[in-house]
Structures are given as C-alpha cells and as structure tokens.
Design an enzyme around this catalytic site. Sequence first.
Site, PDB file in Angstrom:
ATOM      1  N   HIS A   5       8.294  49.162 -44.521  1.00 60.66           N
ATOM      2  CA  HIS A   5       8.305  48.690 -43.150  1.00 60.66           C
ATOM      3  C   HIS A   5       7.598  49.739 -42.312  1.00 60.66           C
ATOM      4  O   HIS A   5       7.622  49.694 -41.226  1.00 60.66           O
ATOM      5  CB  HIS A   5       9.527  48.550 -42.729  1.00 60.66           C
ATOM      6  CG  HIS A   5      10.308  47.621 -43.482  1.00 60.66           C
ATOM      7  ND1 HIS A   5      11.228  47.709 -44.685  1.00 60.66           N
ATOM      8  CD2 HIS A   5      10.359  46.035 -43.531  1.00 60.66           C
ATOM      9  CE1 HIS A   5      11.697  46.626 -45.119  1.00 60.66           C
ATOM     10  NE2 HIS A   5      11.000  45.546 -44.491  1.00 60.66           N
ATOM     11  N   GLY A  21      14.716  49.450 -28.679  1.00 56.80           N
ATOM     12  CA  GLY A  21      14.624  48.228 -29.484  1.00 56.80           C
ATOM     13  C   GLY A  21      13.287  47.577 -29.295  1.00 56.80           C
ATOM     14  O   GLY A  21      12.711  47.220 -30.472  1.00 56.80           O
ATOM     15  N   ARG A  44       4.287  45.067 -38.933  1.00 57.28           N
ATOM     16  CA  ARG A  44       5.119  44.022 -38.170  1.00 57.28           C
ATOM     17  C   ARG A  44       5.120  44.158 -36.530  1.00 57.28           C
ATOM     18  O   ARG A  44       6.125  43.842 -35.964  1.00 57.28           O
ATOM     19  CB  ARG A  44       6.574  43.943 -38.672  1.00 57.28           C
ATOM     20  CG  ARG A  44       6.656  43.367 -39.989  1.00 57.28           C
ATOM     21  CD  ARG A  44       8.105  43.331 -40.423  1.00 57.28           C
ATOM     22  NE  ARG A  44       8.088  43.052 -41.634  1.00 57.28           N
ATOM     23  CZ  ARG A  44       8.771  41.784 -42.352  1.00 57.28           C
ATOM     24  NH1 ARG A  44       9.462  41.064 -41.355  1.00 57.28           N
ATOM     25  NH2 ARG A  44       8.867  41.288 -43.682  1.00 57.28           N
ATOM     26  N   GLU A 184      26.442  46.492 -27.116  1.00 55.58           N
ATOM     27  CA  GLU A 184      24.830  46.475 -27.688  1.00 55.58           C
ATOM     28  C   GLU A 184      25.123  45.847 -28.972  1.00 55.58           C
ATOM     29  O   GLU A 184      26.110  45.463 -29.124  1.00 55.58           O
ATOM     30  CB  GLU A 184      24.287  47.482 -27.241  1.00 55.58           C
ATOM     31  CG  GLU A 184      24.843  48.948 -27.664  1.00 55.58           C
ATOM     32  CD  GLU A 184      24.465  49.105 -29.172  1.00 55.58           C
ATOM     33  OE1 GLU A 184      25.385  48.782 -29.943  1.00 55.58           O
ATOM     34  OE2 GLU A 184      23.549  49.965 -29.484  1.00 55.58           O
ATOM     35  N   MET A 185      23.889  46.252 -29.693  1.00 56.39           N
ATOM     36  CA  MET A 185      23.878  45.538 -31.020  1.00 56.39           C
ATOM     37  C   MET A 185      23.445  46.467 -32.151  1.00 56.39           C
ATOM     38  O   MET A 185      23.175  45.915 -33.146  1.00 56.39           O
ATOM     39  CB  MET A 185      23.090  44.339 -30.948  1.00 56.39           C
ATOM     40  CG  MET A 185      23.448  43.302 -30.004  1.00 56.39           C
ATOM     41  SD  MET A 185      22.679  41.838 -29.797  1.00 56.39           S
ATOM     42  CE  MET A 185      23.051  40.887 -31.248  1.00 56.39           C
ATOM     43  N   GLU A 186      23.289  47.717 -31.924  1.00 52.13           N
ATOM     44  CA  GLU A 186      22.918  48.709 -32.971  1.00 52.13           C
ATOM     45  C   GLU A 186      23.527  49.825 -33.403  1.00 52.13           C
ATOM     46  O   GLU A 186      23.375  50.478 -34.393  1.00 52.13           O
ATOM     47  CB  GLU A 186      21.393  48.875 -32.369  1.00 52.13           C
ATOM     48  CG  GLU A 186      20.336  47.926 -32.386  1.00 52.13           C
ATOM     49  CD  GLU A 186      20.030  47.162 -31.138  1.00 52.13           C
ATOM     50  OE1 GLU A 186      20.966  47.384 -30.229  1.00 52.13           O
ATOM     51  OE2 GLU A 186      19.595  45.919 -31.216  1.00 52.13           O
ATOM     52  N   ASP A 209      23.486  44.820 -17.407  1.00 47.99           N
ATOM     53  CA  ASP A 209      24.268  43.592 -16.730  1.00 47.99           C
ATOM     54  C   ASP A 209      25.738  43.830 -17.228  1.00 47.99           C
ATOM     55  O   ASP A 209      26.035  44.795 -17.817  1.00 47.99           O
ATOM     56  CB  ASP A 209      23.885  42.287 -17.506  1.00 47.99           C
ATOM     57  CG  ASP A 209      24.094  42.472 -19.059  1.00 47.99           C
ATOM     58  OD1 ASP A 209      22.791  42.878 -19.623  1.00 47.99           O
ATOM     59  OD2 ASP A 209      25.031  42.206 -19.609  1.00 47.99           O
TER      60      ASP A 209
HETATM   61  N1  HPA Z   1      25.341  41.936 -25.337  1.00 49.19           N
HETATM   62  C1  HPA Z   1      24.689  42.641 -26.335  1.00 49.19           C
HETATM   63  N2  HPA Z   1      23.501  43.476 -26.107  1.00 49.19           N
HETATM   64  C2  HPA Z   1      23.496  43.806 -24.906  1.00 49.19           C
HETATM   65  C3  HPA Z   1      23.743  43.114 -23.641  1.00 49.19           C
HETATM   66  C4  HPA Z   1      25.011  41.993 -24.060  1.00 49.19           C
HETATM   67  O1  HPA Z   1      25.478  41.466 -23.348  1.00 49.19           O
HETATM   68  N3  HPA Z   1      23.376  43.530 -22.622  1.00 49.19           N
HETATM   69  C5  HPA Z   1      22.377  44.382 -22.885  1.00 49.19           C
HETATM   70  N4  HPA Z   1      22.268  44.781 -24.272  1.00 49.19           N
END
Ligand code: HPA
Length: 240
Positions: A5, A21, A44, A184-186, A209
């Site tokens: 990758h 990201g 990619r 968040e997601m990471e 947010d």
């Molecule tokens: N969820 C997951 N990741 C995020 C969010 C959320 O609400 N806002 C910014 N990154």
Amino acid sequence: MATPHIAAEPGDFAPAVLMPGDPKRAQRIAEALMDDARLVTDVRGMLGFTGTVDGKPLSVMGSGMGQPSFTIYATELLSQFGVERIIRVGTAGGIAPRVRVGDVVIATGAHTDSAMNQLRIPGVNFSAVADFHLAQAAWEASRSAQAPQDGTVHAGPIISRDHFYFTPEGQTERLAAHGVLAVEMEAAALYGVAAELGAQALAILTISDHLLDHSEDMSAQERETRFTGALRLAVAAAHS
Ligand code: HPA
C-alpha cells in the site's frame, strides 16, 4: 522498495509522520508547513509527503477512515520505512459536556468497540494508551504559546468506534458519564499497532461537532483555522 500500500524508497519517510484521515488534507498540511514537501507515495490516492519543518524532517500521510485502514498504513510505515512516531491529526465528535466544538483533545487513551486490539493478546482487554512522552510534549506546547484562535485543549480518554452511523442506544451518554471526551474512528488501532511494533503514537483531535449538544456548529473555514491549532501541537510532539 514498495509494500502493498506504499510505493516509496527506504529513507523517503521521516522518523515522525503526521497522519490525517483525508489524503487531500495531508497535502494541504504539507504545503502549509513545508517549503520543500515532496510526494513520496500515492498508491490508491493515499498521498504521503516528506519535507522539513524548522529544519527538521517530517512526513505527512493520509490514513483513510477507520481502524483497519489506519492499521494497514501504520504497520507498513513502522515496520518497513523506519518510522518511529505516528501522530494522528483528525477530527472527533464531542461527548463530554465540557468539550466544545473547536476545542482540541489530546487522546491519552482510547476505548474501543473494535475487535482489532481484542485479538492481540487472547484473554486480555488490551489498554490502548498514547505514548506518554508525546502526550506530554503536546500538552506542554498547548500551555506555552496558545494562539488566540485556539480552542481549549483537553487531555484524556476518547473512544474509537467502528460505526459512524450506528450507536447502541444510551452508549454515548454512558461514555460521557465515564469521563470519555470524544469519539473518532482510528486512535485505538494506532495505539495497538504502535505497542506491537515498539513505536510511539499519539492522536490530537479537533472537535468538529458535539454528539450530545448540537447548539454549536463549525463552518468549513472555522474547521481549517481550528485545525491549525492542533497541528502546532502535533509538530511540537513530532519533534520533541
Ligand atoms: N463519530 C466518529 N468520528 C467522528 C465524529 C463522530 O461523530 N465526528 C468527527 N469524527
């Protein structure tokens, strides 16, 4: 040399890599921070750049969204390209009431609903924690020269969820009651792979947010300005 990758040569990456990201954000960060940024990989469309900031080498590369994507790039950078430090720079949703849109969160630890770290040591609930030295460096930078447009900087636990659009009922409120600052997601995956490979890792997040209080929102312009505050802390940690 190329990994599946990343198409780059040994020595193309600096020992420290900032990872947003969004690969386009990686490009904007490289152009904003460096006069000498050069593209080192674009497999990619996941753009990676290397240059210098204040005379010190630094790389910036996109990670994609979610723990599997982050882990693929982080594993290859740490195991094949001589990278020693990864600092995730990204956005997060606020959970704790005291965290406001535009604030910055230094993620000292990351709970997760993902199985990725659960698989690492059977029988162990792996604790995904940031490198203390990097967290301390980011925190000290936030105390030393706070720019007026910077939001408040918090340090504490976050959660890295796998779902963006699905949340078990009541979970966010329970996380808030347990002192979790943001989602968040990471980060949890980053902390896991860094532990596995003996590297240093940190996530510095700008609140874009708020999940439990929608009264404030951020314009695209504001997002970019506030993001700059987090970036300053990330560079300080990267070069500490
Ligand atoms: N969820 C997951 N990741 C995020 C969010 C959320 O609400 N806002 C910014 N990154």
